[in-house]
Scaffold this active site. Structure first.
Site, PDB file in Angstrom:
ATOM      1  N   SER A  67      37.862  38.365  47.667  1.00  0.00           N
ATOM      2  CA  SER A  67      37.275  39.612  48.153  1.00  0.00           C
ATOM      3  C   SER A  67      36.121  39.986  47.244  1.00  0.00           C
ATOM      4  CB  SER A  67      38.340  40.712  48.105  1.00  0.00           C
ATOM      5  OG  SER A  67      37.772  41.993  48.271  1.00  0.00           O
TER       6      SER A  67
ATOM      7  N   TYR B 236      44.769  45.103  43.150  1.00  0.00           N
ATOM      8  CA  TYR B 236      44.200  44.236  44.189  1.00  0.00           C
ATOM      9  C   TYR B 236      42.986  43.496  43.625  1.00  0.00           C
ATOM     10  CZ  TYR B 236      42.003  42.904  48.624  1.00  0.00           C
ATOM     11  OH  TYR B 236      41.412  42.213  49.652  1.00  0.00           O
TER      12      TYR B 236
END
Length: 162
Positions: A46, A59
């Site tokens: 990401s 995350y």
């Protein structure tokens, strides 16, 4: 969620799903690829893995870890005919992203989406097929000299910070 508010169980779940899952896949993919004489892997990370993200520290840490695994494996297995790359995904229209918008404003998720879209230079959310096209290229023979690469596909979102 701010880092100090993250529960240990949430940390473990994020690491298990986002980092350990990639490691396990790579472990067994590489074993098979060594037996067959080569192959190509594309891990999904990401843009949060390229740096921090407020409210998403765990995350971001897991997605950063994927990039480290990718680059290390690319170096370790390059001479074995195995290429390992990563896609650093921005915002794509998925149920997960829709859930983020809905959680941020249950009564008007479209308002959250509009604000988010306004900070993406291309002024739109990506279609998952656009991510798939990038992945297919990284897997293809056209990318035969590409390994250890973190391909950013984010509509220009991170272009001002890299």
């Amino acid at each position: 969620m701010p880092l100090a508010d993250v529960e240990e169980t949430d940390f473990d779940r994020q690491m298990s799903v986002n980092l350990k899952g990639i490691w396990l896949c790579m472990k067994y993919q590489i074993r098979q690829m060594l037996q067959q004489g080569g192959g190509s892997i594309v891990n999904i990370s990401s843009i949060n893995g390229l740096g921090g993200a407020q409210g998403a520290s765990v995350y971001s840490a897991a997605k950063s870890g994927i990039l480290g695994l990718t680059k290390s494996a690319a170096q370790e297995y390059a001479t074995s005919g195995i290429r390992v790359n990563a896609l650093c995904a921005g915002a794509f229209r998925t149920p997960m992203l829709e859930g983020v918008f809905a959680k941020a404003n249950p009564l008007a998720p479209s308002e959250v989406e509009n604000r988010y879209t306004s900070i993406i230079p291309m002024q739109r959310i990506g279609n998952p097929t656009e991510a798939a096209e990038a992945i297919l290229w990284l897997l293809s023979d056209q990318a035969s000299y590409v390994t250890g690469h973190s391909m950013i596909v984010d509509g220009g979102f991170s272009s001002s910070t890299r």
